[in-house]
Design a protein around this motif. Structure first.
Motif, PDB file in Angstrom:
ATOM      1  N   CYS A  45       2.002   6.610  -6.998  1.00 19.89           N
ATOM      2  CA  CYS A  45       0.733   7.103  -7.520  1.00 19.89           C
ATOM      3  C   CYS A  45      -0.070   6.014  -8.233  1.00 19.89           C
ATOM      4  N   VAL A  46      -0.013   4.814  -7.685  1.00 20.14           N
ATOM      5  CA  VAL A  46      -0.784   3.680  -8.190  1.00 20.14           C
ATOM      6  C   VAL A  46      -1.949   3.480  -7.220  1.00 20.14           C
ATOM      7  N   PRO A  47      -3.157   3.353  -7.722  1.00 21.59           N
ATOM      8  CA  PRO A  47      -4.305   3.183  -6.819  1.00 21.59           C
ATOM      9  C   PRO A  47      -4.124   1.966  -5.905  1.00 21.59           C
ATOM     10  N   ALA A  48      -4.351   2.152  -4.613  1.00 19.97           N
ATOM     11  CA  ALA A  48      -4.205   1.068  -3.634  1.00 19.97           C
ATOM     12  C   ALA A  48      -5.133  -0.102  -3.943  1.00 19.97           C
ATOM     13  N   GLU A  49      -6.224   0.164  -4.670  1.00 23.66           N
ATOM     14  CA  GLU A  49      -7.168  -0.902  -5.017  1.00 23.66           C
ATOM     15  C   GLU A  49      -6.540  -1.943  -5.949  1.00 23.66           C
ATOM     16  N   THR A  50      -5.419  -1.601  -6.571  1.00 23.32           N
ATOM     17  CA  THR A  50      -4.771  -2.560  -7.463  1.00 23.32           C
ATOM     18  C   THR A  50      -4.033  -3.656  -6.694  1.00 23.32           C
ATOM     19  N   VAL A  51      -3.837  -3.459  -5.397  1.00 18.14           N
ATOM     20  CA  VAL A  51      -3.171  -4.475  -4.580  1.00 18.14           C
ATOM     21  C   VAL A  51      -4.090  -5.684  -4.455  1.00 18.14           C
ATOM     22  N   GLN A  52      -3.556  -6.827  -4.811  1.00 16.23           N
ATOM     23  CA  GLN A  52      -4.303  -8.081  -4.695  1.00 16.23           C
ATOM     24  C   GLN A  52      -3.597  -8.966  -3.671  1.00 16.23           C
ATOM     25  N   ILE A  53      -4.383  -9.568  -2.801  1.00 16.60           N
ATOM     26  CA  ILE A  53      -3.835 -10.443  -1.773  1.00 16.60           C
ATOM     27  C   ILE A  53      -3.961 -11.883  -2.242  1.00 16.60           C
ATOM     28  N   ASP A  54      -2.876 -12.641  -2.137  1.00 26.86           N
ATOM     29  CA  ASP A  54      -2.918 -14.033  -2.542  1.00 26.86           C
ATOM     30  C   ASP A  54      -2.240 -14.877  -1.467  1.00 26.86           C
ATOM     31  N   PRO A  55      -2.922 -15.877  -0.932  1.00 24.98           N
ATOM     32  CA  PRO A  55      -2.360 -16.681   0.153  1.00 24.98           C
ATOM     33  C   PRO A  55      -1.108 -17.473  -0.237  1.00 24.98           C
ATOM     34  N   ARG A  56      -0.840 -17.606  -1.522  1.00 24.45           N
ATOM     35  CA  ARG A  56       0.357 -18.339  -1.944  1.00 24.45           C
ATOM     36  C   ARG A  56       1.639 -17.563  -1.685  1.00 24.45           C
ATOM     37  N   GLU A  93       0.830  -1.212   0.000  1.00 18.62           N
ATOM     38  CA  GLU A  93       0.000   0.000   0.000  1.00 18.62           C
ATOM     39  C   GLU A  93       0.861   1.259   0.000  1.00 18.62           C
ATOM     40  N   LEU A  94       1.904   1.277   0.796  1.00 21.21           N
ATOM     41  CA  LEU A  94       2.795   2.441   0.853  1.00 21.21           C
ATOM     42  C   LEU A  94       3.540   2.635  -0.472  1.00 21.21           C
ATOM     43  N   ALA A  95       3.979   1.536  -1.071  1.00 21.10           N
ATOM     44  CA  ALA A  95       4.668   1.628  -2.362  1.00 21.10           C
ATOM     45  C   ALA A  95       3.731   2.164  -3.434  1.00 21.10           C
ATOM     46  N   CYS A  96       2.500   1.684  -3.443  1.00 19.57           N
ATOM     47  CA  CYS A  96       1.519   2.178  -4.414  1.00 19.57           C
ATOM     48  C   CYS A  96       1.286   3.673  -4.243  1.00 19.57           C
ATOM     49  N   LYS A  97       1.154   4.095  -3.005  1.00 19.90           N
ATOM     50  CA  LYS A  97       0.942   5.521  -2.734  1.00 19.90           C
ATOM     51  C   LYS A  97       2.117   6.342  -3.264  1.00 19.90           C
ATOM     52  N   GLU A  98       3.325   5.881  -3.002  1.00 23.07           N
ATOM     53  CA  GLU A  98       4.528   6.590  -3.444  1.00 23.07           C
ATOM     54  C   GLU A  98       4.609   6.662  -4.972  1.00 23.07           C
TER      55      GLU A  98
END
Length: 155
Positions: free
Chosen positions: A14-25, A7-12
């Motif tokens: 300027c990538v929307p935080a919603e693009t972060v996908q969580i994967d248990p693998r 999330e912090l990297a996306c903010k830095e």
């Protein structure tokens, strides 16, 4: 921690935080019933865990189930599930693609070890600091010289 770092990297960037996908693998290795126990208690020089690690190396699975309900995993188990995630991304992409994957130390080192065909000791004799960057690049096969290349590790 990996989610927050993403999330912090996306903010830095300027990538929307919603693009972060969580994967248990991509989660860290499960220590089974050893989770949350003090290291000095678990990793005694002549104890059961160290004997298991010494004899089974990357295939050693900690006993039992973690408080989260996860079975203990070996470094190889982690490598296989991490690789399945990357293989899935690779299979669905067409053309060059840049993907940022945020994970944990043992998970990253286990995956990289298998990917580059490093010795079994690579995972325990290499380091990945918190928030470090590892860069891998896939190049299509050219005269059997293609595949994954480790461009940067623990930078």
């Amino acid at each position: 921690r990996a989610r927050r770092t993403a999330e912090l990297a996306c903010k830095e960037l300027c990538v929307p935080a919603e693009t972060v996908q969580i994967d248990p693998r991509l989660v860290e290795l499960s220590q089974g019933s050893l989770e949350l126990r003090p290291r000095q208690e678990v990793y005694t020089p002549d104890g059961l865990v160290m004997r298991g690690i010494s004899s089974q190396r990357m295939f050693y699975r900690p006993p039992g189930v973690s408080p989260d309900g996860d079975q203990g995993e070996s470094q190889y188990d982690v490598e296989v599930r991490f690789r399945a995630f990357v293989d899935e991304i690779q299979a669905t992409q067409e053309g060059p693609l840049t993907v940022a994957v945020f994970s944990h130390g043992i998970a990253i080192r286990s995956f990289v070890r298998g990917l580059i065909g490093a010795n079994v000791d690579f995972t325990v004799h290499s380091e990945t600091d918190n928030c470090s960057v590892t860069i891998l690049e896939y190049k299509p096969a050219l005269n059997n010289l293609g595949g994954w290349f480790l461009k940067c590790f623990n930078s």
